[in-house]
Design a protein around this motif. Sequence first.
Motif, mmCIF file in Angstrom:
data_model
loop_
_atom_site.group_PDB
_atom_site.id
_atom_site.type_symbol
_atom_site.label_atom_id
_atom_site.label_comp_id
_atom_site.label_asym_id
_atom_site.label_seq_id
_atom_site.Cartn_x
_atom_site.Cartn_y
_atom_site.Cartn_z
ATOM 1 N N LYS A 80 0.956 -1.082 -0.053
ATOM 2 C CA LYS A 80 0.196 -0.004 -0.083
ATOM 3 C C LYS A 80 0.825 1.243 0.063
ATOM 4 N N ARG A 81 0.340 2.501 -0.514
ATOM 5 C CA ARG A 81 0.874 3.643 -0.270
ATOM 6 C C ARG A 81 0.918 4.189 0.944
ATOM 7 N N TYR A 82 2.008 4.515 1.514
ATOM 8 C CA TYR A 82 1.865 5.527 2.644
ATOM 9 C C TYR A 82 1.957 6.940 2.563
ATOM 10 N N PRO A 83 1.528 7.740 3.415
ATOM 11 C CA PRO A 83 1.259 9.314 3.152
ATOM 12 C C PRO A 83 2.685 9.989 2.724
ATOM 13 N N ASN A 84 3.758 9.427 3.221
ATOM 14 C CA ASN A 84 5.064 9.639 2.729
ATOM 15 C C ASN A 84 5.493 9.342 1.131
ATOM 16 N N GLY A 85 4.580 8.836 0.576
ATOM 17 C CA GLY A 85 4.769 8.702 -0.828
ATOM 18 C C GLY A 85 5.483 7.128 -1.171
ATOM 19 N N ARG A 86 5.904 6.609 -0.136
ATOM 20 C CA ARG A 86 6.671 5.240 -0.019
ATOM 21 C C ARG A 86 5.623 4.028 0.043
ATOM 22 N N TYR A 87 6.349 2.985 -0.365
ATOM 23 C CA TYR A 87 5.157 1.914 -0.482
ATOM 24 C C TYR A 87 5.598 0.752 0.423
ATOM 25 N N PRO A 93 -1.061 -4.152 13.696
ATOM 26 C CA PRO A 93 -1.807 -2.932 13.954
ATOM 27 C C PRO A 93 -1.421 -1.614 14.775
ATOM 28 N N PHE A 94 -0.614 -2.150 15.618
ATOM 29 C CA PHE A 94 -0.097 -1.056 16.480
ATOM 30 C C PHE A 94 1.426 -0.651 16.384
ATOM 31 N N GLU A 95 2.010 -1.066 15.224
ATOM 32 C CA GLU A 95 3.398 -0.956 14.817
ATOM 33 C C GLU A 95 3.610 0.068 13.628
ATOM 34 N N ASP A 96 4.719 0.430 13.352
ATOM 35 C CA ASP A 96 5.100 1.125 11.889
ATOM 36 C C ASP A 96 5.136 0.096 10.986
ATOM 37 N N GLY A 97 4.570 0.482 9.943
ATOM 38 C CA GLY A 97 4.860 -0.517 8.898
ATOM 39 C C GLY A 97 6.083 -0.523 8.249
ATOM 40 N N ARG A 98 6.585 -1.607 7.504
ATOM 41 C CA ARG A 98 7.760 -1.692 6.791
ATOM 42 C C ARG A 98 7.671 -1.074 5.170
ATOM 43 N N THR A 99 8.514 -0.099 5.005
ATOM 44 C CA THR A 99 8.417 0.515 3.787
ATOM 45 C C THR A 99 9.743 0.288 3.123
ATOM 46 N N PHE A 100 9.494 0.720 1.707
ATOM 47 C CA PHE A 100 10.560 0.507 0.779
ATOM 48 C C PHE A 100 11.177 1.520 0.142
ATOM 49 N N LEU A 144 -0.146 -4.575 -4.994
ATOM 50 C CA LEU A 144 0.513 -5.866 -5.519
ATOM 51 C C LEU A 144 0.932 -6.663 -4.372
ATOM 52 N N THR A 145 0.995 -8.034 -4.565
ATOM 53 C CA THR A 145 1.425 -9.135 -3.656
ATOM 54 C C THR A 145 2.737 -9.249 -3.789
ATOM 55 N N ILE A 146 3.444 -9.185 -2.525
ATOM 56 C CA ILE A 146 4.945 -9.268 -2.519
ATOM 57 C C ILE A 146 5.280 -10.125 -1.338
ATOM 58 N N ARG A 147 6.784 -10.696 -1.434
ATOM 59 C CA ARG A 147 7.199 -11.382 -0.326
ATOM 60 C C ARG A 147 8.668 -10.895 -0.431
ATOM 61 N N GLU A 148 9.440 -11.072 0.555
ATOM 62 C CA GLU A 148 10.996 -10.997 0.665
ATOM 63 C C GLU A 148 11.686 -12.093 0.956
#
Length: 153
Positions: A80-87, A93-100, A144-148
């Motif tokens: 998903k796209r975050y407000p800062n423009g990163r995906y 639910p209560f932690e920051d997400g992982r961005t790329f 987009l469905t992803i994995r790492e």
Amino acid sequence: MTLQTIFKQLTDIDRQFQSLIREIGMKDDYELGDVITPNKADPDEMFLFNELSDLISPLCQLHRELMYLLMPCSDIQILKRYPNGRYGYDIHPFEDGRTFTCGSPIEALIYDEDGYPCWVSSRIEHNGTDYYLYGHSDIPLTGLTIRERRYTS
């Protein structure tokens, strides 16, 4: 022959290659010239040195790719796209997400030309306006469905 059999045989080849690398004292950069000094006045020795140096490069690439494939896959996530423009994706639910950011390696589930789903190894890049999936810039990142593949502690 199955894909698992091919993979096992390639890892066996890599194991032998890594044993050779250790035996001749090569380091991580895999430069033959760092451990062998050929006789430059002998054209046959120089030929063999140059040919062997050229053969080591694809074997090093084989090693890197096998090591990548041996890393565990993360859980499947939806970007998903975050407000800062990163995906990225939410972890809890209560932690920051992982961005790329640019260069972040991911595997994306895309559809091939016949409509079959397949995982592709790629990375996130930026074109000056927005982020995109390298090699597949026509595919939207949102949803987009992803994995790492990475080691987690």
